[in-house]
Design a protein around this motif. Structure first.
Motif, PDB file in Angstrom:
ATOM      1  N   LEU A  18      -6.815   7.696  -0.716  1.00 44.50           N
ATOM      2  CA  LEU A  18      -6.811   6.282  -1.089  1.00 44.50           C
ATOM      3  C   LEU A  18      -5.659   5.545  -0.418  1.00 44.50           C
ATOM      4  N   LEU A  19      -4.530   6.244  -0.229  1.00 45.73           N
ATOM      5  CA  LEU A  19      -3.404   5.657   0.494  1.00 45.73           C
ATOM      6  C   LEU A  19      -3.808   5.346   1.923  1.00 45.73           C
ATOM      7  N   VAL A  20      -4.425   6.319   2.571  1.00 45.80           N
ATOM      8  CA  VAL A  20      -4.885   6.114   3.942  1.00 45.80           C
ATOM      9  C   VAL A  20      -5.904   4.981   3.978  1.00 45.80           C
ATOM     10  N   ILE A  41       0.839  -1.198   0.000  1.00 47.01           N
ATOM     11  CA  ILE A  41       0.000   0.000   0.000  1.00 47.01           C
ATOM     12  C   ILE A  41       0.870   1.243   0.000  1.00 47.01           C
ATOM     13  N   VAL A  42       1.919   1.237   0.798  1.00 42.89           N
ATOM     14  CA  VAL A  42       2.825   2.385   0.863  1.00 42.89           C
ATOM     15  C   VAL A  42       3.525   2.577  -0.481  1.00 42.89           C
ATOM     16  N   TYR A  43       3.933   1.495  -1.105  1.00 42.19           N
ATOM     17  CA  TYR A  43       4.687   1.569  -2.354  1.00 42.19           C
ATOM     18  C   TYR A  43       3.836   2.118  -3.508  1.00 42.19           C
ATOM     19  N   THR A  44       2.542   1.821  -3.535  1.00 38.11           N
ATOM     20  CA  THR A  44       1.703   2.265  -4.667  1.00 38.11           C
ATOM     21  C   THR A  44       0.879   3.509  -4.331  1.00 38.11           C
ATOM     22  N   TYR A  45       0.662   3.785  -3.062  1.00 42.66           N
ATOM     23  CA  TYR A  45      -0.021   4.976  -2.523  1.00 42.66           C
ATOM     24  C   TYR A  45      -1.199   5.487  -3.367  1.00 42.66           C
TER      25      TYR A  45
END
Length: 492
Positions: free
Chosen positions: A234-236, A56-60
């Motif tokens: 969306l990242l959150v 999730i962090v990598y695609t944010y």
């Protein structure tokens, strides 16, 4: 109906590739549970749980951001370049940091001296992020067959490498101790070959997409800022969402009281839980296949004045199919599970699977409901709902794991997704009304859930389980026919 057939045909292709791919990939579960002890399999379970968070962090959120802006613009290639430039840059930076501190991270996770696991998975994460937008572009351009081919190629190679390292190499080395295979196979790596196989297979994605990656132009600028503003919630939301799915696998090892399950360490329990969790993949398959087809579909149909009615029909069909799947898989689980979990020690947690399947159904319903905040550009609501769901997940895991063990984690997944569905429905109907068949949908899900509870907790159902299972499935099918298909049949 033509639009629904279009969605159905896309779902069939994505679904066939996802189902076939997951089925093929799932063949690794019998292999892992035959080759690895629950304690060793617990390593795989835990590290891939952390990988899910880091994905999730990598695609944010840039995959969905690319969909949104590429469909609104006449220059989709420009937004591809912007998204791709951003993801390549951050992937290199993130993975470099993980590699630099790999030994410290491994020690923190109680795997001292195994920093190589972190290095391999850091490279896997980088590749996954770099190819996320190219895969999204295939979906946007309707190239479902190419999408499926690339995915299945990766899975096939991964399976082949696992079999090579975990089955063929040990067998060959036992037959020929002086063989040159000892130059490439090191028994002490053990579960490390799971990560090595994944890395090699993912490396071929870069070859598949090499033409696009070579021709892309580096681009950021103002459009990147606009995409980032859209993607930030969306990242959150994604991070909170993966908390709902993966936190139990992270917490169980550390929060379960020592000795809760007599004769088993917490690391072993984590392996058992992770293996049984894999059985819920059958619901995940349906949700994933649907998501691949539905996301570009609802963006492309958003301007259609009849789209709310169309979305309602899609939701209703999903609920019928999902509820039926939940029921059938739960009823045949006791006979199905031993085919996949090859050591009896892995079967002790089977009772968690119906709860996880139900949670997967609610996740699919929530994904259907998410159309309102994505089309109205109010992704902040989705973020807040998912954050609340993750807080429920955290709270219930901390409260229930010490009391119910892994059953507490499974029930947490079920109730957190249910709460998210209720919130999204109530808020969404105020901002973007969709005429869902709410009463029927609730009835089908309740019928499936109550049937499963009766099957598992009624002694008579267990005594005549095959007769009971057949009767409950027949009842569900009959109710669907009476409520949804009888009039259509008679009117033809």
């Amino acid at each position: 109906m033509g639009q629904l057939r279009q969605l159905a045909s896309q779902t069939v292709v994505y679904g066939a590739s996802s189902v076939l791919g997951r089925v093929l990939n799932y063949l690794l579960v019998p292999l892992y549970t035959a080759v690895f002890s629950p304690e060793d399999y617990g390593v795989v379970t835990e590290l891939y749980a952390f990988v899910a968070f880091l994905n999730i962090v990598y695609t944010y959120g840039f995959e969905t951001a690319y969909f949104r802006f590429a469909t609104k613009s006449n220059d989709a290639r420009h937004y591809f370049n912007v998204a791709q430039t951003s993801l390549i840059t951050t992937s290199v930076l993130f993975s470099a940091a993980l590699i630099l501190f790999s030994e410290g991270i491994a020690s923190l996770l109680e795997y001292p001296g195994q920093g190589k696991y972190v290095v391999w998975l850091a490279l896997v994460l980088a590749i996954d992020a770099i190819v996320a937008v190219p895969f999204a572009r295939l979906r946007l351009e309707g190239k479902a067959l190419r999408f499926a081919t690339f995915k299945l190629g990766n899975i096939g190679l991964n399976i082949g490498l696992n079999i090579f390292f975990l089955v063929f190499c040990p067998w060959w080395l036992a037959q020929c101790p002086d063989s040159s295979i000892g130059l490439i196979y090191f028994p002490q790596l053990g579960v490390g070959y799971v990560f090595i196989s994944n890395l090699i297979a993912n490396g071929f994605y870069l070859l598949f997409f090499a033409p696009w990656l070579i021709r892309m132009k580096l681009s950021m600028g103002r459009d990147w800022k606009v995409m980032m503003l859209y993607a930030a919630p969306l990242l959150v939301m994604g991070f909170a969402g993966v908390t709902n799915e993966m936190l139990s696998r992270v917490l169980l090892k550390y929060w379960l009281p020592v000795g809760f399950y007599p004769g088993q360490s917490n690391q072993e329990i984590l392996g058992v839980f992770g293996a049984c969790y894999k059985l819920s993949v059958f619901m995940t398959l349906a949700v994933q296949a649907f998501r691949y087809a539905f996301e570009p579909f609802f963006f492309s149909k958003s301007a259609d004045k009849n789209s709310p009615e169309l979305f309602a029909k899609v939701m209703h069909g999903f609920i019928i199919f999902g509820s039926f799947s939940w029921l059938v898989i739960s009823l045949v689980l006791q006979d199905l599970a031993p085919l996949f979990l090859r050591q009896s020690s892995y079967l002790s947690a089977l009772d968690i699977v119906p709860w996880l399947l139900g949670g997967g159904l609610f996740l699919g319903v929530y994904f259907n409901l998410s159309v309102w905040y994505k089309l109205t550009d109010q992704t902040k609501y989705g973020a807040w709902i998912t954050i609340l769901g993750s807080l429920v997940t955290i709270g219930l895991n901390f409260a229930l794991i010490p009391v119910l063990g892994y059953m507490g984690s499974a029930m947490t997944t079920f109730f957190s997704y249910l709460i998210m569905v209720c919130l999204s429905y109530v808020i969404g109907q105020k901002h973007y009304f969709v005429p869902y068949k709410t009463g029927k949908g609730l009835f089908y899900m309740a019928l499936a859930g109550l049937s499963i509870l009766a099957f598992y907790f009624c002694d008579l159902c267990q005594e005549y389980k095959y007769f009971s299972a057949t009767g409950l499935i027949t009842l569900f099918v009959a109710m669907v026919w009476l409520l949804d298909f009888r009039k259509q049949t008679f009117n033809k």
